[in-house]
Design an enzyme around this catalytic site. Structure first.
Site, mmCIF file in Angstrom:
data_model
loop_
_atom_site.group_PDB
_atom_site.id
_atom_site.type_symbol
_atom_site.label_atom_id
_atom_site.label_comp_id
_atom_site.label_asym_id
_atom_site.label_seq_id
_atom_site.Cartn_x
_atom_site.Cartn_y
_atom_site.Cartn_z
ATOM 1 N N SER A 160 0.875 -1.182 0.000
ATOM 2 C CA SER A 160 0.000 0.000 0.000
ATOM 3 C C SER A 160 0.909 1.228 0.000
ATOM 4 O O SER A 160 1.164 1.843 1.018
ATOM 5 C CB SER A 160 -0.940 -0.008 1.207
ATOM 6 O OG SER A 160 -0.241 0.218 2.405
ATOM 7 N N HIS A 201 -3.298 -6.003 2.828
ATOM 8 C CA HIS A 201 -2.406 -7.029 3.362
ATOM 9 C C HIS A 201 -3.120 -8.343 3.670
ATOM 10 O O HIS A 201 -2.540 -9.249 4.253
ATOM 11 C CB HIS A 201 -1.713 -6.523 4.638
ATOM 12 C CG HIS A 201 -0.815 -5.355 4.385
ATOM 13 N ND1 HIS A 201 -0.321 -4.562 5.381
ATOM 14 C CD2 HIS A 201 -0.317 -4.850 3.221
ATOM 15 C CE1 HIS A 201 0.450 -3.614 4.857
ATOM 16 N NE2 HIS A 201 0.458 -3.762 3.557
ATOM 17 N N GLU A 244 -4.368 -2.236 9.537
ATOM 18 C CA GLU A 244 -3.596 -2.791 10.656
ATOM 19 C C GLU A 244 -4.237 -2.456 12.000
ATOM 20 O O GLU A 244 -4.522 -1.287 12.284
ATOM 21 C CB GLU A 244 -2.164 -2.228 10.628
ATOM 22 C CG GLU A 244 -1.431 -2.590 9.343
ATOM 23 C CD GLU A 244 -0.154 -1.794 9.125
ATOM 24 O OE1 GLU A 244 0.421 -1.282 10.102
ATOM 25 O OE2 GLU A 244 0.251 -1.675 7.951
ATOM 26 N N GLU A 272 1.667 -9.327 7.232
ATOM 27 C CA GLU A 272 2.566 -8.893 8.306
ATOM 28 C C GLU A 272 2.482 -9.805 9.521
ATOM 29 O O GLU A 272 2.922 -9.442 10.618
ATOM 30 C CB GLU A 272 2.292 -7.431 8.667
ATOM 31 C CG GLU A 272 2.566 -6.513 7.477
ATOM 32 C CD GLU A 272 2.499 -5.039 7.799
ATOM 33 O OE1 GLU A 272 1.974 -4.671 8.871
ATOM 34 O OE2 GLU A 272 2.975 -4.240 6.958
ATOM 35 N N ASP A 293 -3.495 1.457 11.739
ATOM 36 C CA ASP A 293 -3.092 2.069 10.468
ATOM 37 C C ASP A 293 -4.245 1.859 9.504
ATOM 38 O O ASP A 293 -4.500 0.741 9.052
ATOM 39 C CB ASP A 293 -1.806 1.431 9.917
ATOM 40 C CG ASP A 293 -1.393 2.065 8.584
ATOM 41 O OD1 ASP A 293 -2.071 3.028 8.149
ATOM 42 O OD2 ASP A 293 -0.398 1.608 7.986
ATOM 43 N N GLU A 328 -2.620 5.960 12.288
ATOM 44 C CA GLU A 328 -1.776 6.218 11.121
ATOM 45 C C GLU A 328 -2.640 6.323 9.871
ATOM 46 O O GLU A 328 -3.604 5.582 9.716
ATOM 47 C CB GLU A 328 -0.767 5.070 10.977
ATOM 48 C CG GLU A 328 0.183 5.217 9.791
ATOM 49 C CD GLU A 328 1.087 3.987 9.668
ATOM 50 O OE1 GLU A 328 1.380 3.337 10.695
ATOM 51 O OE2 GLU A 328 1.488 3.679 8.527
ATOM 52 N N ASP A 378 2.069 8.488 6.932
ATOM 53 C CA ASP A 378 2.892 7.521 6.185
ATOM 54 C C ASP A 378 2.862 7.894 4.700
ATOM 55 O O ASP A 378 3.777 8.562 4.197
ATOM 56 C CB ASP A 378 2.351 6.103 6.443
ATOM 57 C CG ASP A 378 2.995 5.041 5.589
ATOM 58 O OD1 ASP A 378 4.006 5.318 4.928
ATOM 59 O OD2 ASP A 378 2.485 3.891 5.549
ATOM 60 N N LYS A 399 10.204 5.062 6.708
ATOM 61 C CA LYS A 399 10.522 3.848 5.946
ATOM 62 C C LYS A 399 11.693 4.157 5.025
ATOM 63 O O LYS A 399 11.568 4.991 4.115
ATOM 64 C CB LYS A 399 9.327 3.418 5.108
ATOM 65 C CG LYS A 399 8.116 2.922 5.902
ATOM 66 C CD LYS A 399 6.907 2.829 4.983
ATOM 67 C CE LYS A 399 5.773 2.025 5.580
ATOM 68 N NZ LYS A 399 4.517 2.198 4.792
ATOM 69 N N HIS A 403 8.887 -1.168 9.180
ATOM 70 C CA HIS A 403 9.125 -2.196 8.157
ATOM 71 C C HIS A 403 8.233 -1.919 6.947
ATOM 72 O O HIS A 403 7.493 -0.935 6.916
ATOM 73 C CB HIS A 403 8.786 -3.585 8.742
ATOM 74 C CG HIS A 403 7.321 -3.746 9.060
ATOM 75 N ND1 HIS A 403 6.715 -4.967 9.240
ATOM 76 C CD2 HIS A 403 6.326 -2.821 9.215
ATOM 77 C CE1 HIS A 403 5.439 -4.803 9.487
ATOM 78 N NE2 HIS A 403 5.185 -3.518 9.480
ATOM 79 N N LYS A 427 7.435 -0.106 14.276
ATOM 80 C CA LYS A 427 6.315 -0.897 13.765
ATOM 81 C C LYS A 427 6.900 -1.981 12.882
ATOM 82 O O LYS A 427 7.464 -1.696 11.834
ATOM 83 C CB LYS A 427 5.390 0.023 12.959
ATOM 84 C CG LYS A 427 4.174 -0.665 12.392
ATOM 85 C CD LYS A 427 3.239 0.327 11.735
ATOM 86 C CE LYS A 427 3.361 0.236 10.231
ATOM 87 N NZ LYS A 427 2.164 0.724 9.513
HETATM 88 P P1 PGA Z 1 3.165 -1.322 3.042
HETATM 89 O O1 PGA Z 1 2.292 -1.192 4.360
HETATM 90 O O2 PGA Z 1 4.518 -1.755 3.424
HETATM 91 O O3 PGA Z 1 2.391 -2.329 2.243
HETATM 92 O O4 PGA Z 1 3.147 0.054 2.408
HETATM 93 C C1 PGA Z 1 2.792 -0.664 5.554
HETATM 94 C C2 PGA Z 1 2.086 0.592 5.942
HETATM 95 O O5 PGA Z 1 1.174 1.064 5.229
HETATM 96 O O6 PGA Z 1 2.437 1.154 6.962
HETATM 97 ZN ZN ZN Z 2 0.942 2.862 6.769
#
Ligand code: PGA
Ligand code: ZN
Length: 411
Positions: A41, A153, A162, A203, A240, A283, A310, A335, A363, A386
């Site tokens: 995502s 996911h 999440e 995840e 999230d 998030e 994010d 990230k 991650h 996270k």
């Molecule tokens: P992604 O998801 O690694 O698939 O982008 C993680 C997130 O959205 O925090």
């Molecule tokens: Zn996110």
């Protein structure tokens, strides 16, 4: 200490898709290895992951990125000083020459950037967190542990991506992990006893079909209490939403539990969650294309919860600066592969902390056994990480590395 060679290899990530491993060797024989993660995502301003787009691996091969590392990048970096991370990353950025690292690939650049850092740390005989963070690197993070997966996911019916358990009220890292593991297994037992699926999402969290998002939150509360942890004291909940995935920019609405909601309606749902559950952080509650939603939630609830950006920032210092200016949130998800070099990632952390905001080191949904983010969270004294459920090797690799660091620091 000069770089002697840089090699790359196409390996697999936790979803079974190809990604890069990069190995950097220095003239003293020290070696640094890095493996690159991959998101599902993704935010639209992320640095570009170079994929081959041919018949191998359904177009997802990374042999062009491998070649870019071994030919073009290695040619420029061999002989350069590995201790000069800023100089190395500048060279990488200039060599690529595009704003989103699309020519050589952000996956190629990040692999090299991190492999050089690992090699330099090894050459100095320092753990990576100490090499990056110096003598004041000492904070073990509070983990945001993802126990129920939805959105992109998982193949279930949950729109929110999440549902996380966050043991903020537990002091030692190893006790936080123990709480996580006990709650995770208690949750599994509850799901099983109700005939709900205990299959996992990307995840490592469970991915059952549920009647509502509130049912997911209720399950986490029930599991924590059944495992004898006090909700709202020892453990808290984090979400999230990954709302960019739910947003229709034409109608400015969000697809949520079978309805099309305006931003004000969605905000009232968050209010209900915050008033009902011990929510610690939210998030991506609104889309990256809906700054008004961000401003609203931060001004109304920013004093009660962490509002974490994010997709909105993609770890890009320029976009974070804009968010600070506009009061869009009060925290930033970090990230490495969204921006593509270690130096730029540290810059992103730095400007966030200087604004008095929090960072959450993160991650990706597609991971490997690489543990760089564990060290990064300690190096930056972020306080938050996270990295998925407390299960599946690519997730526990990070938790296990942090357990090792805690032990090493004698905390
Ligand atoms: P992604 O998801 O690694 O698939 O982008 C993680 C997130 O959205 O925090
Ligand atoms: Zn996110």
């Amino acid at each position: 200490m000069r770089i002697a060679s840089i090699k790359a290899l196409e390996i697999l990530d936790s979803r079974g898709n190809p990604t890069l491993m990069v190995k950097c060797r220095l003239e003293d024989g020290s070696v640094g290895v890095a493996r690159v993660p991959s998101g599902a995502s993704t935010g639209k301003n992320e640095a570009v992951e170079l994929r081959d787009g041919d018949r191998r691996y359904f177009g997802k091969g990374v042999l062009n990125a491998v070649r870019n590392v071994e030919d073009e990048i290695a040619k420029v970096l061999v002989g350069k000083d590995a201790y000069d991370q800023i100089g190395i990353d500048k060279l990488l950025i200039n060599l690529d020459g595009t704003s989103y690292k699309s020519r050589l690939g952000a996956n190629a650049l990040l692999g090299v950037s991190l492999a050089v850092a690992h090699a330099a740390a090894n050459s100095l005989g320092l753990p990576l967190y100490r090499y990056i963070g110096g003598t004041n690197a000492k904070t073990l993070p509070v983990p945001l542990m993802n126990f129920i997966n939805g959105g992109k996911h998982a193949d279930n019916n949950l729109d929110i991506q999440e549902f996380m358990v966050t043991p903020k009220g537990i002091k030692r890292f190893k006790d936080r992990i123990q709480a996580g593991s006990e709650i995770y297994h208690t949750l599994k037992g509850i799901l099983k006893s109700r005939g709900l699926s205990t299959g996992l999402g990307d995840e490592g969290g469970f991915a059952p079909n549920l009647r509502s998002h509130r049912e997911a939150l209720d399950l986490l509360v029930e599991a924590a209490e059944k495992a004898h942890y006090r909700m709202g004291h020892e453990v808290f909940l984090s979400l999230d939403v990954a709302a960019s995935e739910l947003y229709d920019p034409q109608s400015e609405t969000y697809r949520f539990e079978g309805e099309e909601l305006g931003r004000e309606e969605l905000l009232r749902i968050y209010e209900e969650y915050i008033n009902t559950y011990p929510i610690l952080s939210l998030e991506d509650p609104f889309s990256e294309d809906d700054p008004e939603g961000w401003r609203l939630i931060t001004s109304e609830f920013g004093h009660r919860v962490m509002v974490v950006g994010d997709d909105l920032y993609t770890t890009n210092p320029k976009l974070i600066a804009k968010g600070i200016e506009g009061n869009y949130s009060n925290a930033v998800l970090i990230k490495l592969n969204q921006i593509g070099t270690l130096t730029e990632t540290l810059e992103a952390v730095d400007i966030t902390h200087k604004a008095g905001w929090k960072t959450v080191i993160s991650h990706r949904s597609g991971e490997t056994e690489d543990t760089t983010i564990a060290d990064l969270s300690v190096a930056t004294n972020s306080g938050w990480i996270k990295t998925g459920a407390v299960a599946r090797g690519e997730r526990t690799a990070k938790y296990n590395r942090l357990l090792e660091i805690e032990d090493e620091l004698g905390l």
